[in-house]
Design a protein around this motif. Structure first.
Motif, PDB file in Angstrom:
ATOM      1  N   SER A   4      17.670  -1.950  80.780  1.00  0.00           N
ATOM      2  CA  SER A   4      18.291  -0.856  80.052  1.00  0.00           C
ATOM      3  C   SER A   4      17.300  -0.391  78.999  1.00  0.00           C
ATOM      4  CB  SER A   4      19.584  -1.331  79.382  1.00  0.00           C
ATOM      5  OG  SER A   4      19.284  -2.226  78.316  1.00  0.00           O
ATOM      6  N   ILE A   5      17.548   0.769  78.401  1.00  0.00           N
ATOM      7  CA  ILE A   5      16.619   1.283  77.412  1.00  0.00           C
ATOM      8  C   ILE A   5      16.572   0.375  76.191  1.00  0.00           C
ATOM      9  CG2 ILE A   5      18.276   2.787  76.220  1.00  0.00           C
ATOM     10  CD1 ILE A   5      14.533   3.482  76.983  1.00  0.00           C
ATOM     11  N   ASP A  42      19.102  11.648  76.197  1.00  0.00           N
ATOM     12  CA  ASP A  42      19.134  11.073  77.549  1.00  0.00           C
ATOM     13  C   ASP A  42      17.850  11.357  78.315  1.00  0.00           C
ATOM     14  OD1 ASP A  42      21.635  10.004  77.196  1.00  0.00           O
ATOM     15  OD2 ASP A  42      22.694  11.685  78.116  1.00  0.00           O
ATOM     16  N   PHE A  43      17.295  12.558  78.142  1.00  0.00           N
ATOM     17  CA  PHE A  43      16.072  12.899  78.871  1.00  0.00           C
ATOM     18  C   PHE A  43      14.906  12.032  78.405  1.00  0.00           C
ATOM     19  CE2 PHE A  43      12.197  15.528  79.442  1.00  0.00           C
ATOM     20  CZ  PHE A  43      12.224  15.594  80.832  1.00  0.00           C
ATOM     21  N   LYS A  46      15.402   8.578  79.959  1.00  0.00           N
ATOM     22  CA  LYS A  46      15.070   8.583  81.390  1.00  0.00           C
ATOM     23  C   LYS A  46      13.552   8.657  81.589  1.00  0.00           C
ATOM     24  CE  LYS A  46      19.423  10.688  82.912  1.00  0.00           C
ATOM     25  NZ  LYS A  46      20.071  11.893  83.495  1.00  0.00           N
ATOM     26  N   THR A  47      12.888   9.439  80.747  1.00  0.00           N
ATOM     27  CA  THR A  47      11.428   9.545  80.828  1.00  0.00           C
ATOM     28  C   THR A  47      10.779   8.200  80.532  1.00  0.00           C
ATOM     29  OG1 THR A  47      11.521  11.874  80.137  1.00  0.00           O
ATOM     30  CG2 THR A  47       9.399  10.748  79.952  1.00  0.00           C
ATOM     31  N   LEU A  49      12.059   5.153  80.948  1.00  0.00           N
ATOM     32  CA  LEU A  49      12.278   4.192  82.029  1.00  0.00           C
ATOM     33  C   LEU A  49      11.505   4.576  83.292  1.00  0.00           C
ATOM     34  CD1 LEU A  49      16.107   3.522  81.538  1.00  0.00           C
ATOM     35  CD2 LEU A  49      14.175   2.079  80.849  1.00  0.00           C
ATOM     36  N   ALA A  50      11.257   5.888  83.459  1.00  0.00           N
ATOM     37  CA  ALA A  50      10.478   6.338  84.616  1.00  0.00           C
ATOM     38  C   ALA A  50       8.984   6.138  84.397  1.00  0.00           C
ATOM     39  CB  ALA A  50      10.764   7.817  84.900  1.00  0.00           C
ATOM     40  N   ASN A  83       6.238  14.477  81.425  1.00  0.00           N
ATOM     41  CA  ASN A  83       6.752  13.282  82.117  1.00  0.00           C
ATOM     42  C   ASN A  83       6.312  11.985  81.440  1.00  0.00           C
ATOM     43  OD1 ASN A  83       7.989  14.861  84.208  1.00  0.00           O
ATOM     44  ND2 ASN A  83       5.976  15.114  85.121  1.00  0.00           N
TER      45      ASN A  83
END
Length: 300
Positions: A4-5, A42-43, A46-47, A49-50, A83
């Protein structure tokens, strides 16, 4: 199972502590500020974790520069860009580092508008800038930065809007249809003049590092102020510098691989990490550190 973050941020503690440049910046607080930033966006989460390497480097740079993510201070932010997760240091953050490093006593950066009264008094004196703070000031025409050095001297640098725009166009962030140059032009203009003005201030390693990180993240290169040197000599000096740096980092990597305890490993890693800032070689340094740390922990 993916992290998780919150788990991801908390897993960066050892790297953060090993890179700390200023003891006033603490992991306990910065960990929470980073988690808050990711949870509110959130973005951004997600960035991260990606592209965990970019997020890891951004968090480590908080420690290496010695800047706080405290949103109330407005000194630095974790932001998504191309990204990746980047550490964005504001113009107030750069001023804060300059003051904390002792190269200036005081400083300010301000935008000048067409309806203001502005008179330049030279580089060694603050300008005369008068304006109606509550009236219509018109379009921006320039920006300036004035600081008082540790020696008590005043230094002023000025840039027109055309100067600022020329720098903006050199930046990846500046050519995007979205981002800080679109949403916060005045703040970016102030940061641009602070970065240029800092070339004439007494040198401070932390400030130089912060500006390097800012320029790297924004995809911008600003030519340093220096005397002309023939290209062949520059290339020779650069090749020699890279060779010496590689030898030093290789030695530090060897020392990390043979470190007997975690405090020794952490100290060696901190030096190697700082030497490889902005280089691909930094990933190898991090990998060796992580492997040796696991080995030391496993031997207990």
């Amino acid at each position: 199972m993916s992290l998780s973050i919150v788990e991801f941020v908390k897993s960066q503690e050892n790297l953060f502590v090993g890179s700390l440049a200023d003891n006033s910046v603490t992991w306990g607080k910065e960990c929470q500020f980073a988690i808050q930033a990711f949870q509110k966006n959130d973005f951004l989460a997600k960035t991260a974790l990606a592209n965990p390497t970019s997020a890891q480097n951004a968090i480590i740079n908080v420690a290496a520069i010695g800047i706080s993510l405290n949103p109330a201070s407005k000194l630095a932010y974790l932001v998504p860009r191309d990204n990746s997760v980047c550490l964005d240091v504001s113009y107030m953050g750069l001023m804060h580092i300059a003051q904390a490093s002792g190269c200036i006593q005081w400083g300010q950066a301000k935008v000048v508008y067409e309806n203001d009264s502005y008179e330049s008094n030279g580089i060694d004196t603050a300008p005369t800038h008068k304006y109606n703070a509550f009236g219509e000031r018109g379009q921006a025409v320039g920006v300036y930065c004035t600081v008082k050095t540790a020696g008590g001297d005043y230094l002023t640098d000025e840039m027109s809007v055309s100067d600022i725009e020329a720098i903006r166009k050199l930046s990846k962030a500046g050519t995007s249809k979205q981002g800080p140059w679109v949403n916060f032009w005045e703040e970016m203009a102030k940061k641009t003049v602070v970065k240029r003005a800092s070339k004439y201030w007494p040198k401070a390693e932390r400030l130089d590092h912060a500006i390097q990180v800012v320029n790297d993240e924004e995809g911008i290169f600003i030519e340093p102020v220096m005397a002309h040197t023939p290209e062949e000599i520059v290339q020779e000096q650069e090749a020699q510098r890279k060779e010496e740096l590689f030898k030093k980092v290789s030695t530090l990597c060897d020392e990390m691989e043979s470190a007997e305890d975690f405090p020794s490993l952490k100290a060696i890693f901190a030096e190697a990490y700082k030497l490889t800032t902005g280089m691909q070689l930094q990933k190898d340094v991090q990998q060796i550190y992580a492997e040796r740390k696991s080995a030391i922990e496993g031997a207990k």
